[in-house]
Write a protein that holds these residues in place. Structure first.
Motif, PDB file in Angstrom:
ATOM      1  N   LEU A  81       0.833  -1.200   0.000  1.00  0.00           N
ATOM      2  CA  LEU A  81       0.000   0.000   0.000  1.00  0.00           C
ATOM      3  C   LEU A  81       0.869   1.253   0.000  1.00  0.00           C
ATOM      4  O   LEU A  81       0.596   2.223  -0.725  1.00  0.00           O
ATOM      5  CB  LEU A  81      -0.931   0.001   1.211  1.00  0.00           C
ATOM      6  N   ILE A 136      -0.334   4.930  -0.706  1.00  0.00           N
ATOM      7  CA  ILE A 136      -1.395   4.943   0.306  1.00  0.00           C
ATOM      8  C   ILE A 136      -0.772   5.080   1.689  1.00  0.00           C
ATOM      9  O   ILE A 136       0.142   4.333   2.053  1.00  0.00           O
ATOM     10  CB  ILE A 136      -2.232   3.648   0.244  1.00  0.00           C
ATOM     11  N   VAL A 162      -9.185   3.720   2.418  1.00  0.00           N
ATOM     12  CA  VAL A 162      -9.270   2.502   1.604  1.00  0.00           C
ATOM     13  C   VAL A 162     -10.524   1.735   2.022  1.00  0.00           C
ATOM     14  O   VAL A 162     -10.751   1.512   3.216  1.00  0.00           O
ATOM     15  CB  VAL A 162      -8.021   1.622   1.794  1.00  0.00           C
ATOM     16  N   ILE A 173      -4.312  -2.168   6.136  1.00  0.00           N
ATOM     17  CA  ILE A 173      -4.680  -0.764   5.874  1.00  0.00           C
ATOM     18  C   ILE A 173      -4.297   0.110   7.066  1.00  0.00           C
ATOM     19  O   ILE A 173      -3.671   1.168   6.919  1.00  0.00           O
ATOM     20  CB  ILE A 173      -6.189  -0.653   5.584  1.00  0.00           C
ATOM     21  N   MET A 212      -9.194   3.679  -3.001  1.00  0.00           N
ATOM     22  CA  MET A 212      -8.819   2.301  -3.310  1.00  0.00           C
ATOM     23  C   MET A 212      -9.865   1.380  -2.707  1.00  0.00           C
ATOM     24  O   MET A 212     -10.489   1.718  -1.688  1.00  0.00           O
ATOM     25  CB  MET A 212      -7.427   1.993  -2.747  1.00  0.00           C
ATOM     26  N   ARG A 249      -6.661   0.162  -8.853  1.00  0.00           N
ATOM     27  CA  ARG A 249      -6.895   0.480  -7.446  1.00  0.00           C
ATOM     28  C   ARG A 249      -8.068  -0.328  -6.893  1.00  0.00           C
ATOM     29  O   ARG A 249      -8.552  -0.059  -5.796  1.00  0.00           O
ATOM     30  CB  ARG A 249      -7.190   1.978  -7.278  1.00  0.00           C
TER      31      ARG A 249
END
Length: 534
Positions: free
Chosen positions: A59, A64, A70, A87, A117, A141
């Motif tokens: 990520l 990200i 996300v 995440i 995403m 994504r």
């Protein structure tokens, strides 16, 4: 004000990842963290942590990190844990999406949350991709966990073996997750929960729920829902227990998984309790491994709970909470002897509560500590480290829900006894709880008003034959129109997730409203409760 009867617990000033996995003992690394109830595949804590870090690295390489959102749209499979915690480990914010949502509902959440995403699974890809593309999220994504042409898979990302990034943020203010809730009323809103909120609720729940490392915990509650997110993905993993995942509820499969995997602790919503108490299929399986069943997400009838206890020979517990409380605020303690199921138990550690008259705002008088007395009923307000930061982009709704002193309006009418146990009497808020899922009447009313034959509509929750709340629509037809109840229900069904379906329809001449135009749901409820012909 009354406080928890339990001593405060220490809440570390750490991220969710560092709290759950940062100090894991070497002896726990080879414990099984996740078992796939469908295939039997196992994931150890060592493997899970490795996957979480590898995903966080992937990520980060994709740009990200802190400040990014996300979306995660998947059923309960072991990979959900990897993605969810990956995440958060990357410093991004996870917004979990109901697996039953259609494309329009997914799109609304993606837009509101600002997701850039999306992770999903192949069976859900058609609606997920339609929503993502409508929001301008490109195909590279949109990650399909189990693989799909034109999209990266989870394996693709993990195989890159990129190191997890160094991230820095304040756990007290950085938003870890954005689950969506209707709050006390209205359309779903993004609930901003910080790392500290989630960490606090895990620490607060440990003394009450009594999980241990040897527990095998059936994960049938959806991970996208705050109940499953906190109690299973966070609390169970923090205790080094083993989660047995189940992607969708089916009674026979539910019973088989308990039997075959020797599940010891089962978290449910009340509709499952009905089946456990009454369905003949239960007798065909060996459920002797179960020591505790814990019910949440909606009120559990005490008689029903006792029937489950007697049939399965286990202890039954229930709790109370809401997304805005991360979610647990009250629970019947695991170790409580002779616990009464007519309450939601006692307030969790580190929390304070008030019960106030909903008309005047005046606080009720509380019974003497230890007495058998019970307070007058009023709206329950809660404060503590598990209270949300607020609603995303909705200051008005935040002000209506959160007082300046940090107390949160639950929208539920409650009492407290001298021993500290809290009873939820009824709901002040308009929200309907269908099988534990939130259904906002305003959302269904807006949809119904889009029907060309409908002039006006109102929706309330009513009890079905099993004592569960279901949405019922009161409909005023346009002059000269003739539409059946079945046609109205079918029209709504085509446009909403299954849990939002209208289950009953009544045609009326007018919807009762106040002078300001607000629907008088109490009048509809009173009419619903009145004997026929009265």
């Amino acid at each position: 004000m009354f406080i928890s009867p339990h001593p405060d617990v220490e809440i570390p000033d750490l991220s969710v990842y560092d709290t759950l996995f940062g100090g894991i003992a070497p002896s726990d690394l080879d414990r099984i963290a996740l078992r796939d109830g469908t295939t039997g595949a196992e994931t150890s804590y060592r493997q899970l942590i490795g996957q979480i870090n590898a995903l966080a690295g992937a990520l980060a390489a994709a740009g990200i990190g802190v400040g990014d959102v996300v979306a995660l749209h998947a059923p309960n499979v072991p990979a959900f844990a990897t993605v969810f915690h990956g995440i958060l480990r990357a410093g991004a914010t996870a917004t979990t999406v109901n697996g039953l949502y259609n494309a329009e509902e997914i799109e609304a959440q993606l837009r509101d949350a600002g997701a850039t995403m999306l992770f999903t699974v192949s069976p859900l890809l058609p609606q997920a991709w339609a929503a993502a593309s409508a929001c301008g999220i490109p195909s590279d994504r949109v990650v399909v966990l189990d693989g799909a042409e034109g999209h990266a898979s989870l394996s693709d990302l993990l195989m890159r073996r990129l190191p997890a990034p160094d991230v820095s943020f304040d756990p007290a203010t950085h938003v870890a997750v954005l689950p969506y809730s209707s709050g006390t009323t209205g359309r779903p809103k993004g609930v901003m929960l910080s790392h500290r909120n989630l960490v606090a609720n895990v620490q607060q729940s440990i003394p009450q729920l009594g999980m241990v490392a040897d527990d095998r915990i059936l994960a049938v509650l959806p991970f996208f829902h705050i109940y499953g997110m906190t109690v299973l993905l966070n609390l169970a993993l923090s205790r080094r227990a083993s989660l047995v995942t189940m992607p969708r509820f089916d009674l026979a499969e539910f019973l088989r998984i308990i039997q075959d995997f020797r599940c010891s602790y089962v978290f449910i919503a009340p509709p499952i309790a009905v089946a456990l108490a009454k369905h003949p299929l239960v007798d065909e399986f060996d459920l002797s491994s179960v020591h505790t069943i814990f019910s949440g997400a909606a009120p559990l009838d005490a008689t029903l709970g006792r029937a489950v206890e007697e049939r399965l020979g286990c202890r039954m517990r229930q709790g109370y909470g809401m997304t805005e409380l991360s979610p647990v605020s009250h629970a019947i303690a695991f170790q409580a002897e002779g616990a009464s199921l007519d309450s939601v138990g006692t307030t969790l550690p580190n929390m304070q509560c008030r019960i106030v008259d909903p008309e005047t705002g005046a606080e009720v008088d509380y019974p003497a500590e230890g007495s058998d007395e019970e307070s007058a009923a009023g709206e329950l307000l809660c404060a503590g480290p598990n209270v949300m930061l607020g609603y995303l982009g909705n200051e008005e709704a935040t002000r209506q829900t959160l007082e300046d002193d940090g107390f949160l309006h639950t929208g539920d009418i409650a009492t407290v006894r001298g021993d500290g146990t809290v009873r939820i009497i009824e709901r002040l808020k308009e929200l309907i709880k269908y099988h534990g899922y939130q259904v906002a009447p305003a959302e269904l009313e807006a949809l119904l008003l889009g029907h060309p034959a409908i002039a006006d509509a109102a929706v309330i929750g009513v009890l079905d034959d099993e004592g569960q709340e279901v949405p019922k629509a009161f409909v005023v037809l346009q002059p000269g129109q003739d539409v059946s109840a079945e046609a109205v229900m079918a029209w709504v069904t085509e446009r909403v997730a299954p849990h939002k379906k209208i289950r009953r329809v009544a045609f009326v001449d007018a919807i009762p409203k106040s002078t300001s135009g607000k629907i008088l749901r109490k009048d509809l409820r009173a009419a619903e409760a009145a004997p026929a012909g009265s």
